[in-house]
Design a protein around this motif. Structure first.
Motif, PDB file in Angstrom:
ATOM      1  N   UNK A  24       0.823  -1.208   0.000  1.00  0.00           N
ATOM      2  CA  UNK A  24       0.000   0.000   0.000  1.00  0.00           C
ATOM      3  C   UNK A  24       0.857   1.259   0.000  1.00  0.00           C
ATOM      4  N   UNK A  25       1.972   1.230   0.709  1.00  0.00           N
ATOM      5  CA  UNK A  25       2.855   2.398   0.742  1.00  0.00           C
ATOM      6  C   UNK A  25       3.471   2.654  -0.638  1.00  0.00           C
ATOM      7  N   UNK A  26       3.894   1.595  -1.312  1.00  0.00           N
ATOM      8  CA  UNK A  26       4.452   1.761  -2.661  1.00  0.00           C
ATOM      9  C   UNK A  26       3.387   2.274  -3.625  1.00  0.00           C
ATOM     10  N   UNK A  27       2.195   1.689  -3.529  1.00  0.00           N
ATOM     11  CA  UNK A  27       1.117   2.108  -4.428  1.00  0.00           C
ATOM     12  C   UNK A  27       0.731   3.558  -4.167  1.00  0.00           C
ATOM     13  N   UNK A  28       0.665   3.958  -2.912  1.00  0.00           N
ATOM     14  CA  UNK A  28       0.324   5.346  -2.589  1.00  0.00           C
ATOM     15  C   UNK A  28       1.347   6.299  -3.192  1.00  0.00           C
ATOM     16  N   UNK A  29       2.604   5.925  -3.192  1.00  0.00           N
ATOM     17  CA  UNK A  29       3.633   6.766  -3.795  1.00  0.00           C
ATOM     18  C   UNK A  29       3.421   6.890  -5.298  1.00  0.00           C
ATOM     19  N   UNK A  30       3.092   5.780  -5.941  1.00  0.00           N
ATOM     20  CA  UNK A  30       2.871   5.798  -7.392  1.00  0.00           C
ATOM     21  C   UNK A  30       1.650   6.617  -7.773  1.00  0.00           C
ATOM     22  N   UNK A  31       0.713   6.755  -6.838  1.00  0.00           N
ATOM     23  CA  UNK A  31      -0.545   7.446  -7.138  1.00  0.00           C
ATOM     24  C   UNK A  31      -0.524   8.917  -6.744  1.00  0.00           C
ATOM     25  N   UNK A  32       0.558   9.410  -6.198  1.00  0.00           N
ATOM     26  CA  UNK A  32       0.576  10.797  -5.730  1.00  0.00           C
ATOM     27  C   UNK A  32       0.442  11.762  -6.894  1.00  0.00           C
ATOM     28  N   UNK A  33      -0.324  12.842  -6.657  1.00  0.00           N
ATOM     29  CA  UNK A  33      -0.478  13.869  -7.675  1.00  0.00           C
ATOM     30  C   UNK A  33      -1.293  13.370  -8.852  1.00  0.00           C
TER      31      UNK A  33
END
Length: 688
Positions: free
Chosen positions: A618-627
């Motif tokens: 989830x942390x990796x995915x959240x980073x990919x989804x930023x902005x």
């Protein structure tokens, strides 16, 4: 006594089922009757939310003498343009060629073989404003058919030949360039209405595709000007009467240049596209106002347009009890009755006066911002916001007690594709800040997708057009496949359930097989579709993206996930067809411009290996989804060996930990397990 339309599912056709006109739906029976009786066809095309369609029905189609004349001299066919966009496009082209304009209701006269020879739009019941009456038109056409038959048929043949020739588009020798996009952006900026937002004069239409393109250009170039133009339009539409300030949805268009007085019909396709672009604007800028507008629009769609089986209905009428805007306008006295002591604040915020701002009543629009209200009323900004929110809720409850506009409850494949994409992308955008709302939006997207595929997707991969009352009607046209495929790709990036990806891919494979034009691009009908007088191929974006433009966009995205050159090649051929048009008519080809922006961008491919419920995943995915990252595709799986998404093939988790791969054209950087390292790689990859 009901006519033949009583067996149809279209609300528009059913509205005419009790007319004294002996209507036929479009089909072989109607064409055979015209040939047998040797009569011309009167073809009437409209849609349920069309105000002037209702007017012409009251004046002419419910008028017994007019109906008798039609029944004795013509074979009359009624078509819902939303069910049959192919027919609408063919005969709208004919009307525009004959008259220089078009619109609905569309009134076209055809030979028994379907060739158009005379047409127009609304005809009044009595001559006025330089227009002949409908009865005069009927008598003139009948006389020409009887006395000048040879000339009439020759005119129809020439018109059809001209339409066929006009549809031939030759591809440019090369594809889009950055210089082309720069020139198109300059053209959009030059035609921007800076004082009011948007483009053009009255009537003024929302242009979410143009705004979307401007957001993309800001990301691509770093130039603040495209973003400023986009925000000017987003802010003006959100403040104006175009937006239902209580219910959250957007009306079809503004009859004035500054967004105050709308044409009150509400269409699924407008609201889906506008919700999506406000979500993107929020993700890009962080401006909470855009998140609020997006949420309000999506809540309107859930509240008013969701059908019992979870799909999304086509529209709500402009009229209530025959009066346009009756549901949505206010008198000051009623607002004071409902709001009491809070009325003065609300009136100041939303431009409420005793005189009204339109025909003696008030259309709510935001005229004073929170900060100025706080100063004037000696309140804090938070107090202003809370009181206005309470006022909106109370007035909306009161409004539900009024008569409501009728709803066209049919669920169209293409328009549901737009809605699925909007809800899916909103679910991603709200995932971190409001997970409960994100889950609701993801559920709404999935339920609509399940309903549409169960009702309209046949085992052989073909699509129906419309779903209502448990019945599928019409054959899917290009936009049904492309818009639904786009929605399923957005749904895949929300849940990463691979069935969504596979459905999208199969739809686009069918487009390549059955819709492709060897000259480049795609026809609007499949190669096994009903044969019309011309095979339509519309490349211009209108109220919804053209099927061709959306095809290019989806094919480019599929190419990024799969690495298959056939998807990229088909998109490139399609874009070359419209290169000559986009610089001269930028706002008419805005979806194409976004596709071209994607084609020229450094597309980033992100593959994450990890369990969907794992916190590190989830942390990796959240980073990919930023902005807002429009030039990026993302895939996630816990088991790459079982995946059918090529981007995920042969990926492994490092040391058993969730792992991210950042790639360009399937050439990847070193895998990472740390979100900060992923952030660094994403920034470098997006920069080229």
């Amino acid at each position: 006594m009901p006519n033949r339309l009583a067996q149809e599912t279209s609300p528009y056709l059913l509205q005419h089922a009790n007319n004294p006109v002996d209507w036929y739906p479009w089909g072989p029976d109607a064409l055979a009757a015209a040939a047998l009786l040797d009569r011309p066809i009167f073809l009437s095309i409209g849609y349920a939310a069309c105000h002037w369609c209702h007017v012409m029905e009251r004046e002419s189609f419910e008028h017994e003498p007019t109906a008798r004349y039609l029944n004795s001299h013509f074979v009359s066919i009624k078509v819902d343009r939303e069910e049959r966009p192919d027919l609408d496009q063919v005969y709208m082209g004919a009307v525009q060629a004959m008259t220089g304009g078009g619109g609905w209701p569309m009134s076209v006269f055809l030979t028994p073989s379907g060739r158009p020879f005379y047409g127009g739009t609304y005809f009044p019941d009595e001559p006025r404003h330089g227009m002949p009456s409908f009865r005069q038109v009927l008598e003139g056409v009948d006389r020409a058919w009887r006395e000048q038959r040879t000339e009439v048929e020759a005119a129809g043949a020439r018109l059809v030949a001209g339409l066929i020739e006009q549809a031939r588009l030759e591809a440019a020798p090369s594809g889009p360039t950055q210089a082309l996009l720069d020139a198109a952006t300059d053209a959009i900026a030059a035609s921007f209405d800076a004082p009011n937002g948007g483009w053009g004069r009255a009537p003024k239409f929302p242009q979410p595709m143009t705004i979307e393109y401007l957001l993309r250009r800001h990301i691509a170039t770093g130039d603040p000007a495209p973003l400023e133009i986009a925000r000017g339009s987003l802010d003006a539409m959100a403040d104006g009467g175009l937006r239902d300030q209580l219910g959250g949805g957007f009306h079809r268009y503004s009859t004035d240049a500054h967004w105050l007085v709308p044409h009150f019909e509400q269409m699924l396709y407008d609201n889906a596209q506008l919700a999506r672009v406000y979500v993107h604007a929020w993700a890009l800028t962080g401006d909470a106002r855009y998140a609020s507008v997006a949420r309000g629009t999506l809540e309107y769609m859930i509240r008013e347009l969701t059908t019992d089986d979870g799909a999304f209905a086509a529209s709500q009428d402009a009229d209530t009890d025959g009066i346009e805007g009756l549901t949505f306008t206010w008198r000051a006295a009623e607002i004071r009755e409902v709001l009491g002591d809070d009325s003065r604040l609300f009136e100041a915020a939303y431009g409420v006066t005793d005189e009204g701002n339109w025909e003696g009543v008030t259309i709510l629009s935001r005229v004073v911002d929170d900060a100025r209200l706080a100063e004037s009323f000696e309140l804090t900004v938070d107090e202003v916001r809370d009181r206005l929110a309470s006022g909106r809720e109370r007035l909306l409850r009161r409004r539900t007690e009024r008569p409501q506009p009728a709803r066209d409850g049919k669920a169209l494949a293409a328009w549901n594709g737009l809605a699925i994409a909007a809800f899916a992308e909103a679910a991603v955008a709200f995932a971190s800040s409001d997970p409960e709302t994100a889950a609701r939006y993801r559920s709404a997207a999935q339920r609509a997708a399940d309903t549409i595929t169960a009702g309209l997707l046949a085992p052989d991969g073909s699509l129906g057009r419309s779903w209502k009352d448990g019945r599928a009607t019409g054959r899917g046209v290009l936009e049904d496949y492309t818009h639904l495929a786009d929605g399923f790709l957005s749904l895949y990036e929300t849940s990463f359930e691979e069935e969504s990806f596979e459905i999208s891919r199969r739809m686009m494979d069918r487009v390549l097989e059955h819709f492709a034009d060897p000259a480049g691009g795609f026809f609007d009908t499949a190669d096994d579709h009903e044969r019309l007088v011309t095979r339509p191929k519309d490349v211009q974006d209108n109220a919804v993206p053209s099927g061709n433009a959306m095809a290019a966009m989806v094919l480019l995205r599929l190419a990024a996930w799969t690495g298959e050159a056939r998807y990229r090649d088909a998109a490139d051929r399609a874009m070359r067809v419209v290169v000559p048009f986009v610089e001269r008519y930028a706002t008419g080809f805005a979806q194409w411009l976004s596709a071209m922006d994607l084609a020229l961008a450094p597309v980033v491919e992100v593959a994450i290996v990890g369990g969907p419920d794992d916190a590190a995943t989830a942390d990796l995915l959240a980073e990919a989804r930023k902005g807002y990252r429009p030039n990026q595709v993302v895939s996630v799986t816990a088991d790459p060996a079982a995946s059918h998404v090529p981007l995920l093939e042969d990926r492994v988790a490092l040391d058993g930990r969730p792992t991210a791969y950042v790639c360009r054209s399937f050439v990847c950087r070193l895998p990472v397990t740390d979100p900060a390292a992923l952030r660094e790689q994403l920034g470098a990859a997006a920069g080229g």
